[in-house]
Design a protein around this motif. Sequence first.
Motif, PDB file in Angstrom:
ATOM      1  N   SER A  45      27.391  28.634   2.316  1.00  0.00           N
ATOM      2  CA  SER A  45      26.393  28.676   1.116  1.00  0.00           C
ATOM      3  C   SER A  45      26.831  27.571   0.275  1.00  0.00           C
ATOM      4  N   GLY A  46      25.993  27.214  -0.884  1.00  0.00           N
ATOM      5  CA  GLY A  46      26.149  26.018  -1.467  1.00  0.00           C
ATOM      6  C   GLY A  46      27.653  26.102  -2.483  1.00  0.00           C
ATOM      7  N   PHE A  47      27.598  27.338  -3.437  1.00  0.00           N
ATOM      8  CA  PHE A  47      28.665  27.354  -4.337  1.00  0.00           C
ATOM      9  C   PHE A  47      30.061  27.801  -3.608  1.00  0.00           C
ATOM     10  N   GLN A  48      29.982  28.295  -2.399  1.00  0.00           N
ATOM     11  CA  GLN A  48      31.120  28.765  -1.908  1.00  0.00           C
ATOM     12  C   GLN A  48      31.954  27.679  -1.234  1.00  0.00           C
ATOM     13  N   SER A  49      31.125  26.492  -0.649  1.00  0.00           N
ATOM     14  CA  SER A  49      31.675  25.499   0.119  1.00  0.00           C
ATOM     15  C   SER A  49      31.803  24.122  -0.695  1.00  0.00           C
ATOM     16  N   GLU A  50      30.748  24.058  -1.358  1.00  0.00           N
ATOM     17  CA  GLU A  50      30.519  22.451  -1.808  1.00  0.00           C
ATOM     18  C   GLU A  50      31.651  21.822  -2.617  1.00  0.00           C
ATOM     19  N   GLY A  51      31.899  22.510  -3.624  1.00  0.00           N
ATOM     20  CA  GLY A  51      33.036  22.114  -4.638  1.00  0.00           C
ATOM     21  C   GLY A  51      32.129  21.289  -5.754  1.00  0.00           C
ATOM     22  N   ASP A  52      33.125  20.484  -6.463  1.00  0.00           N
ATOM     23  CA  ASP A  52      32.483  19.774  -7.655  1.00  0.00           C
ATOM     24  C   ASP A  52      31.138  20.365  -8.370  1.00  0.00           C
ATOM     25  N   ALA A  53      31.298  21.685  -8.560  1.00  0.00           N
ATOM     26  CA  ALA A  53      30.354  22.574  -9.085  1.00  0.00           C
ATOM     27  C   ALA A  53      29.950  22.369 -10.499  1.00  0.00           C
ATOM     28  N   PRO A  54      28.569  22.428 -10.583  1.00  0.00           N
ATOM     29  CA  PRO A  54      27.904  22.425 -12.014  1.00  0.00           C
ATOM     30  C   PRO A  54      27.835  23.664 -12.744  1.00  0.00           C
ATOM     31  N   ASP A  55      27.572  23.484 -14.034  1.00  0.00           N
ATOM     32  CA  ASP A  55      27.556  24.695 -14.766  1.00  0.00           C
ATOM     33  C   ASP A  55      26.584  25.875 -14.097  1.00  0.00           C
ATOM     34  N   SER A  56      27.326  27.035 -13.989  1.00  0.00           N
ATOM     35  CA  SER A  56      26.509  28.187 -13.218  1.00  0.00           C
ATOM     36  C   SER A  56      26.936  29.621 -13.680  1.00  0.00           C
ATOM     37  N   ASN A  57      26.122  30.559 -13.471  1.00  0.00           N
ATOM     38  CA  ASN A  57      26.893  31.826 -13.720  1.00  0.00           C
ATOM     39  C   ASN A  57      28.087  31.920 -12.917  1.00  0.00           C
ATOM     40  N   TRP A  58      28.247  31.433 -11.793  1.00  0.00           N
ATOM     41  CA  TRP A  58      29.471  31.813 -11.104  1.00  0.00           C
ATOM     42  C   TRP A  58      30.731  30.881 -11.345  1.00  0.00           C
ATOM     43  N   LEU A  59      30.438  29.594 -11.839  1.00  0.00           N
ATOM     44  CA  LEU A  59      31.511  28.785 -12.230  1.00  0.00           C
ATOM     45  C   LEU A  59      32.214  29.514 -13.308  1.00  0.00           C
ATOM     46  N   ARG A  60      31.279  29.972 -14.397  1.00  0.00           N
ATOM     47  CA  ARG A  60      31.782  30.678 -15.488  1.00  0.00           C
ATOM     48  C   ARG A  60      32.661  31.902 -15.240  1.00  0.00           C
ATOM     49  N   TYR A  61      32.213  32.619 -13.960  1.00  0.00           N
ATOM     50  CA  TYR A  61      32.873  33.899 -13.679  1.00  0.00           C
ATOM     51  C   TYR A  61      34.396  33.477 -13.058  1.00  0.00           C
ATOM     52  N   THR A  62      34.169  32.268 -12.385  1.00  0.00           N
ATOM     53  CA  THR A  62      35.791  31.957 -11.755  1.00  0.00           C
ATOM     54  C   THR A  62      36.607  31.613 -13.023  1.00  0.00           C
TER      55      THR A  62
END
Length: 429
Positions: A45-62
Motif C-alpha cells: 500500500s502507499g502509506f505503509q511503504s512509501e515514506g516521505d508522507a504528505p499530510d493525511s489522516n494517518w500521518l496525523r494518527y502516527t
Amino acid sequence: MRAFGKLTACLALFASLLIVSASPAGADETVEPLPDDFLWGVASSGFQSEGDAPDSNWLRYTENGDKHEPYGNGVDFRHRYAEDIALAADMGVEVYRFGIEWARVEPAPGQWDEAELAYYDDVVQHILDAGMTPMITLNHWVHPGWVADQGGWKSADTLTDFTAYSERIVDRYSGLGVMWVTFNEPTLYVFHEIDNGSATWFDALALFDRLAAAHGNAYDLIHELDPGAMVTSNVAFIPATPWLFDAVFLDKIASKLDFVGVDYYYGLSLDNLTAIREVTGGQASAQPDGIYYALRYYHNKFPDKPLYIVENGMPTEDGAPREDGLTRSEHLSDHVYWLQRAVADGMNVIGYNYWSITDNYEWGSYTPRFGLYTVDAVNDPDLVRHPTDAVPTYTDLIESGGVPEDYEPVVPQSICSLIDPPLSCLVPA
C-alpha cells in the motif's frame, strides 16, 4: 447436580458428533496445478511503504505516541520502487498491487501535484515493463489532511472530492490493463477512523453508506473511462459471521463488483480458537484450510463472480520465529495447497496476492513483519531488503502452478471449521 451431569453428557455427545462429522477428510488428497491463466501477485500500500508522507489522516494518527510508533520513512518505496518491482519480477510475479496516495497527488482541494503524478506514472511503467499487471488501490484507509479537516467521510463533500480524484487517476491509467481496487477493507477503514477518534460508532452506518456510494461512482467511472477493466473493493474476511460484515458494505455494492476480492489472514475452529488473540493484539495460530472455506462462502454467495485472494500473509514479530513454529515458506505453501483444492472443487479463483512484497508500517507499528523481503525499518538506515525463506518457495510455486500433487500440508486440516458455520463444520473439504 444430576441435571448438570445430563447437560454435560449431552454437550459432550454433541461435540463428539461434530468432531466425527467434521473430521478431516482428504487433507492429503493429490492436487492438480492451477490453470496457466491463474494470476500470481504481490501486494503493498502507499502509506505503509512509501515514506516521505504528505499530510493525511494517518500521518496525523502516527503523531499520537500513546497509540502508535513514529512513522519514520516507511520502507521508502517512494524512492526504491524500481528495486521492489524488480524483486517481484524476479520471482515470476504477474500482478503488482500498490496504492496511489490521494494526499500525495492532491495536497490541497483541486490542486494536483504533477511531480507526484509523474512518480506514479513511472511506478506503473516499471510494472508494465516488467511484464506485470498493475493492480491499483485508490484508497487504502488514507485520505488527505484537508479531507480530514472537513470531517472525513462524515462530510458529503468528501464523496464529491473522492469521485473527482478517482476520475483523474482512472483517466490517467486507462487502457493499460489495470485491475482496480476502489477501497481497501472498508469495514476496517471505518473501524480505524473510530479507533483513532475521527468518528464515533454512531457515525458508522452513515460512513458505510457514503463509502458504498463512492465505490459506485468510481466503478461507473472506471467502466466509462477504462472499458473492460475489472473492479473490486476487497473485503477483510472475518470468521464465524462473514455475513454480518458483508451486510454493512459488500452487499450494498454487489451489483458493482466484477470480481470478489478477499483478504484472508486467520481462521477459527474447534481445535483453533486463537483468532480472538488478533483482537487483543496477539498472534493467532495459522489455519490455512480456512482460505478454502472463505472462498467457498463467497463462491456460494456470488456463484457468477470470479474470486481473487487480494491479500494473504503471515506476521512475525520483528522477524522472530512464531509461537506455532510455522515458517513463512510453510505458511505460503499450505495456503496455496488449499487454493488448489478450492479450484479443483469448482471455485472460480482467478488470482492470489501475497501480502506483502516487503515489511512495512502496519498501521501503528513496525513490529509485525509480513514481507517476502524483510526490512528493519527501525534500526537499518539503509533499509536493505533481505529475502525470507518464502522467496524461493514463491518462485517455485509460480513456476510450477502450485504445490506438487503429493504435497502434505504442514498444518493439519481443522476439526470443525467455524469460518462459515455451520456449513464449514458440517461439510468439510
